[in-house]
Enzyme design. Structure first.
Site, PDB file in Angstrom:
ATOM      1  CE  LYS A  96     167.790 120.712 -15.735  1.00 48.80           C
ATOM      2  NZ  LYS A  96     167.079 121.435 -14.676  1.00 48.80           N
ATOM      3  NE  ARG A 115     161.293 123.249 -10.702  1.00 49.08           N
ATOM      4  CZ  ARG A 115     162.385 123.231 -11.396  1.00 49.08           C
ATOM      5  NH1 ARG A 115     162.176 123.307 -12.741  1.00 49.08           N
ATOM      6  NH2 ARG A 115     163.732 123.179 -11.003  1.00 49.08           N
ATOM      7  CE1 TYR A 175     153.125 118.345 -47.579  1.00 49.32           C
ATOM      8  CE2 TYR A 175     154.751 118.518 -46.018  1.00 49.32           C
ATOM      9  CZ  TYR A 175     153.907 117.912 -46.749  1.00 49.32           C
ATOM     10  OH  TYR A 175     154.081 116.437 -46.692  1.00 49.32           O
ATOM     11  CG  MET A 180     157.864 114.656 -39.389  1.00 52.38           C
ATOM     12  SD  MET A 180     156.740 113.377 -39.620  1.00 52.38           S
ATOM     13  CE  MET A 180     155.098 114.078 -39.180  1.00 52.38           C
TER      14      MET A 180
HETATM   15  C1  LIG Z   1     168.161 122.415 -14.390  1.00 50.47           C
HETATM   16  C2  LIG Z   1     168.578 122.886 -13.229  1.00 50.47           C
HETATM   17  C3  LIG Z   1     169.897 123.525 -12.881  1.00 50.47           C
HETATM   18  C4  LIG Z   1     170.702 123.780 -14.140  1.00 50.47           C
HETATM   19  O1  LIG Z   1     170.182 125.291 -14.465  1.00 50.47           O
HETATM   20  P1  LIG Z   1     170.982 125.840 -15.871  1.00 50.47           P
HETATM   21  O2  LIG Z   1     170.149 127.145 -15.976  1.00 50.47           O
HETATM   22  O3  LIG Z   1     170.856 125.031 -16.927  1.00 50.47           O
HETATM   23  O4  LIG Z   1     172.231 126.266 -15.419  1.00 50.47           O
HETATM   24  C5  LIG Z   1     170.283 123.764 -11.566  1.00 50.47           C
HETATM   25  N1  LIG Z   1     169.503 123.485 -10.535  1.00 50.47           N
HETATM   26  C6  LIG Z   1     168.204 122.685 -10.860  1.00 50.47           C
HETATM   27  C7  LIG Z   1     167.422 122.433  -9.489  1.00 50.47           C
HETATM   28  C8  LIG Z   1     167.652 122.401 -11.882  1.00 50.47           C
HETATM   29  O5  LIG Z   1     166.606 121.910 -12.125  1.00 50.47           O
END
Ligand SMILES: *Cc1c(COP(=O)(O)O)cnc(C)c1O
Length: 385
Positions: free
Chosen positions: A39, A137, A270, A319
């Site tokens: 992701k 969540r 800066y 930046m």
């Molecule tokens: C992001 C995520 C993971 C991976 O977590 P890591 O700590 O990066 O291994 C696994 N399961 C879910 C549901 C996630 O959102």
């Protein structure tokens, strides 16, 4: 490397390190399978390249947060199963089906929308149901899971493939964290038992993120979902000793664009925040906070590598550029390589060091590397780059 670009700043992504890390994790969790979490554009590394290397290294599936991210993997030619980790808006169900993604479901409305989309497409879609065992969540309450599973079973266009949950403190160092992880896993086991009592078997159960996979053998079930460890980072400082020989996948590099000699007491950049302790060579490097080099790194004592040595920032991060204090009589020249994250000679600056200085986690450091920084894929083991 980034030669020919308008700016000599790049993030190097080492695919042989991805395969190595996946191999380390697969051996650790066997016989459980490994799902590589890609992701957020592969935690800033480039999702498609990492997915391909992870599958090559032994991962059985990949996971994303959004349907859009899954579609992008399909466009890049990834044909392996792609799990979408959260239920998507009902309106996007047809797109999820069309892309052949594996949706996560946990509401009756979500099940109905996916069933309708799959039926309209004339296909049977494998789905995973997510249980909220304490992360609070997303996911169905344990008590609501049987109804969600029954709705999936009642839909001829859906097939229940997986049941999963997510751990909130598997990386935590305290006894309270350990008790909470055990409680979450107990609740997950109870849900499985309740489903089994109704004659529902699930072939693919999963709960572990990287921390669970590494620290909680009990949480490995049939598959683990590893993100941060695939990128070569221990999930937390307290687990670094258990993480095996993971290799960082990403290094952040640039080249000196200008060099000047300034008198003691001069305060570059800066705000004029830092007087040079002595007459010094100051190097300008074309990377800044818009690229993910946090402005807070300078007051927090952040250092960069030039010529295989650590050097402090000479003033405020801007930046697009930083200034580096190279000390007196340094031979640094325009064009010299600068390492912001990674190794140079015997010296190394890690994402964990940035995270510690910035009061955050390596995940945020890596995801923070901006889209303006080109990702340069290298594969030293296969002789390609
Ligand atoms: C992001 C995520 C993971 C991976 O977590 P890591 O700590 O990066 O291994 C696994 N399961 C879910 C549901 C996630 O959102």
């Amino acid at each position: 490397m980034a030669e020919g670009r308008s700016r000599a700043t790049w993030a190097e992504v080492d695919l042989s390190a991805v395969r190595h890390n996946v191999g380390v994790l697969c051996r650790l969790v066997a016989p459980a399978d490994l799902c590589a979490v890609v992701k957020a554009d592969g935690y800033g590394h480039g999702a498609a390249a990492v997915a391909r290397a992870a599958l090559d290294g032994g991962a059985s599936m990949v996971a994303v947060a959004l349907g859009d991210e899954g579609e992008e993997l399909r466009r890049a030619g990834i044909r392996a199963p792609v799990l979408v980790l959260s239920e998507q808006p009902a309106a996007s169900a047809p797109a999820v089906v069309a892309a052949g993604l594996t949706p996560t479901l946990y509401t009756l409305g979500g099940v109905a929308a996916m069933a309708a989309a799959a039926e309209a497409a004339g296909t049977v879609v494998p789905v995973h149901v997510k249980v909220d065992t304490g992360m609070h969540r997303v996911g169905a309450d344990p008590a609501a899971v049987p109804a969600v599973v029954a709705a999936v079973a009642a839909a001829p266009s859906l097939r229940l493939e997986g049941l999963f949950t997510h751990l909130a403190v598997a990386d935590g160092p305290s006894d309270e964290d350990a008790e909470y992880t055990a409680l979450q896993l107990d609740r997950f086991d109870a849900v499985t038992a309740a489903l089994a009592g109704q004659g529902v078997g699930v072939t693919l159960r999963h709960a572990a993120n990287s921390a669970g996979a590494i620290a909680w053998a009990r949480s490995r079930y049939d598959m683990v979902r590893c993100g941060i460890a695939v990128y070569g980072q221990p999930p937390s400082p307290s687990l670094a000793h258990l993480a095996g020989d993971l290799r960082p996948v990403l290094s952040l590099r640039s080249r000196v664009s200008a060099v000047r000699v300034l008198d003691a007491g001069e305060r570059p950049s800066y705000g004029r925040v830092r007087p040079l302790p002595e007459r010094s060579v100051v190097a300008t490097v074309p990377i800044g906070y818009a690229d993910g080099l946090a402005r807070r790194l300078q007051p927090a004592g952040g250092e960069v590598l030039i010529g295989g040595r650590r050097r402090p920032l000479a003033g405020t991060v801007t930046m697009d550029q930083i200034v580096v204090d190279c000390g007196p009589d340094d031979p640094v020249r325009p064009g010299d390589e600068v390492v912001l994250l990674g190794r140079q000679g015997d010296a190394e600056v890690t994402a964990a060091e940035w995270a510690q200085r910035l009061g955050t986690i390596t995940y945020e450091v890596l995801c923070g590397i901006g889209p303006r920084v080109p990702r340069v894929i290298v594969d030293p083991e296969r002789g390609r780059s």
